[in-house]
Design an enzyme around this catalytic site. Structure first.
Site, PDB file in Angstrom:
ATOM      1  N   ASN A 119       0.810  -1.225   0.000  1.00 56.35           N
ATOM      2  CA  ASN A 119       0.000   0.000   0.000  1.00 56.35           C
ATOM      3  C   ASN A 119       0.840   1.270   0.000  1.00 56.35           C
ATOM      4  O   ASN A 119       0.389   2.309  -0.466  1.00 56.35           O
ATOM      5  CB  ASN A 119      -0.907  -0.048   1.244  1.00 56.35           C
ATOM      6  CG  ASN A 119      -1.508   1.294   1.597  1.00 56.35           C
ATOM      7  OD1 ASN A 119      -2.414   1.770   0.912  1.00 56.35           O
ATOM      8  ND2 ASN A 119      -1.008   1.917   2.647  1.00 56.35           N
ATOM      9  N   TYR A 154       3.468   9.540 -10.995  1.00 57.60           N
ATOM     10  CA  TYR A 154       2.611   8.755 -10.094  1.00 57.60           C
ATOM     11  C   TYR A 154       1.698   7.808 -10.885  1.00 57.60           C
ATOM     12  O   TYR A 154       1.626   6.611 -10.601  1.00 57.60           O
ATOM     13  CB  TYR A 154       1.780   9.716  -9.236  1.00 57.60           C
ATOM     14  CG  TYR A 154       0.771   9.037  -8.356  1.00 57.60           C
ATOM     15  CD1 TYR A 154       1.156   8.386  -7.193  1.00 57.60           C
ATOM     16  CD2 TYR A 154      -0.590   9.035  -8.688  1.00 57.60           C
ATOM     17  CE1 TYR A 154       0.220   7.754  -6.381  1.00 57.60           C
ATOM     18  CE2 TYR A 154      -1.523   8.414  -7.887  1.00 57.60           C
ATOM     19  CZ  TYR A 154      -1.119   7.771  -6.727  1.00 57.60           C
ATOM     20  OH  TYR A 154      -2.043   7.145  -5.934  1.00 57.60           O
ATOM     21  N   LYS A 176       1.778   3.651 -11.086  1.00 55.91           N
ATOM     22  CA  LYS A 176       0.654   2.806 -10.661  1.00 55.91           C
ATOM     23  C   LYS A 176       0.218   1.873 -11.800  1.00 55.91           C
ATOM     24  O   LYS A 176      -0.191   0.733 -11.562  1.00 55.91           O
ATOM     25  CB  LYS A 176      -0.515   3.678 -10.185  1.00 55.91           C
ATOM     26  CG  LYS A 176      -0.230   4.431  -8.889  1.00 55.91           C
ATOM     27  CD  LYS A 176      -0.124   3.470  -7.707  1.00 55.91           C
ATOM     28  CE  LYS A 176       0.021   4.188  -6.394  1.00 55.91           C
ATOM     29  NZ  LYS A 176       0.000   3.286  -5.236  1.00 55.91           N
TER      30      LYS A 176
END
Ligand SMILES: NC(=O)c1ccc[n+]([C@@H]2O[C@H](COP(=O)([O-])OP(=O)(O)OC[C@H]3O[C@@H](n4cnc5c(N)ncnc54)[C@H](O)[C@@H]3O)[C@@H](O)[C@H]2O)c1
Length: 271
Positions: free
Chosen positions: A92, A162, A166
């Site tokens: 996470n 980012y 991901k």
């Protein structure tokens, strides 16, 4: 015992001191697991561990840095020494610092140092976490849940480093599922939309929040507890038939065509 119960499982939650990670640690504990809250924010992790388990028998807080291979290795060794096994890995943690967010915009202005920092933590770090945990997960026929982002599904004019990092984790999820499901390790991901963690609640401007809310199908943004529910489901035996999947938990943000709310207003349709 229901298929959702996690009695006897040991779970590592990276970024476990944060919003989604903290809610996940709390729910995993409620469902019966022992928890390692693994985070770079050592004091926050320890405070949460004390809050969840004052006796310290079910929850451990371990400092580690996702950008540092040796630190990942020693955290995993300490977790195994403490609880004897790993059944659940929740990847996470992600690099979300304000310094990076200020410069993580489009390709024309992307500083190489920021790109490298995001990829070192989010991609390299998550791969190393997975590599180091997987021998333990093979022994327990364990589970991996990666936390990605619904921003990885669509193009955006900002957050290039980012969102692409991901997207790489989506492929990591599918590839690890392909290589290891037959060895007993399921691997899935949850893709949250904007989620009202304490930091988002405190710093995300209300007018921008409203724009995003208007584009969801349930007219509200997600809560960390709702992402934790999906993670705990994917980690449980109730999800035993699911591997290599990316579950969007984004209030329907990415499930419909982008102009829908404006078109509905033009034609006077509900929504
Ligand atoms: N909140 C949202 O709107 C949202 C939306 C989509 C995806 N996500 C994803 O959910 C995950 C959790 O985000 P959050 O919103 O709870 O943020 P958060 O900042 O509350 O939690 C992130 C945690 O990761 C830890 N961390 C950061 N860098 C680290 C490092 N190098 N090593 C170890 N730990 C580190 C932080 O200390 C923090 O506790 C992230 O992967 C994020 O990308 C969040």
């Amino acid at each position: 015992m229901s298929a959702f119960d996690l009695d006897g499982n040991v779970a590592i939650v990276t970024g476990g001191a944060g919003g989604i990670g903290g809610a996940t640690a709390r729910l995993l504990l409620e469902r019966g697991a022992q928890i390692v809250i693994a985070d770079i924010a050592e004091e926050k992790a320890q405070a949460l561990a004390r809050e969840l388990d004052s006796e310290g028998s079910q929850v451990a807080a371990l400092r580690f840095d996702l950008s540092d291979e040796a630190s990942i290795q020693s955290m995993i060794a300490a977790a195994v020494q403490r609880f004897g096994r790993i059944d659940i890995l929740v990847n996470n943690a992600a690099l979300l610092s304000g310094e990076i967010q200020q410069v993580d915009r489009d390709v024309e202005t992307m500083p190489t140092w920021a790109w490298d920092a995001v990829y070192t933590a989010n991609c390299r770090g998550t791969m190393i976490m997975t590599r180091e945990a997987i021998p333990h997960l093979c022994k327990t026929r364990g589970v991996i849940v990666n936390v990605v982002s619904s921003l990885a599904f669509q193009g955006h004019f900002m957050q290039l480093a980012y969102t692409t990092s991901k997207a790489a984790l989506i492929q990591l999820t599918r590839s690890v599922a392909a290589s290891h499901s037959r060895r007993g390790v399921r691997c899935n991901a949850v893709a949250p939309g904007m989620t009202l963690t304490p930091i988002v609640e405190a710093h995300f401007p209300l007018d921008m929040r409203k724009v995003l809310e208007d584009e969801t199908l349930r007219d509200q943004l997600g809560r960390p507890e709702e992402i934790a529910e999906v993670i705990c489901f994917l980690a449980s035996d109730a999800a035993r038939n699911i591997t290599g999947e990316i579950v969007a938990a984004d209030s329907g943000f990415t499930s419909h065509f982008p102009a829908m709310s404006r078109l509905a207003a033009v034609v006077g349709a509900p929504g």
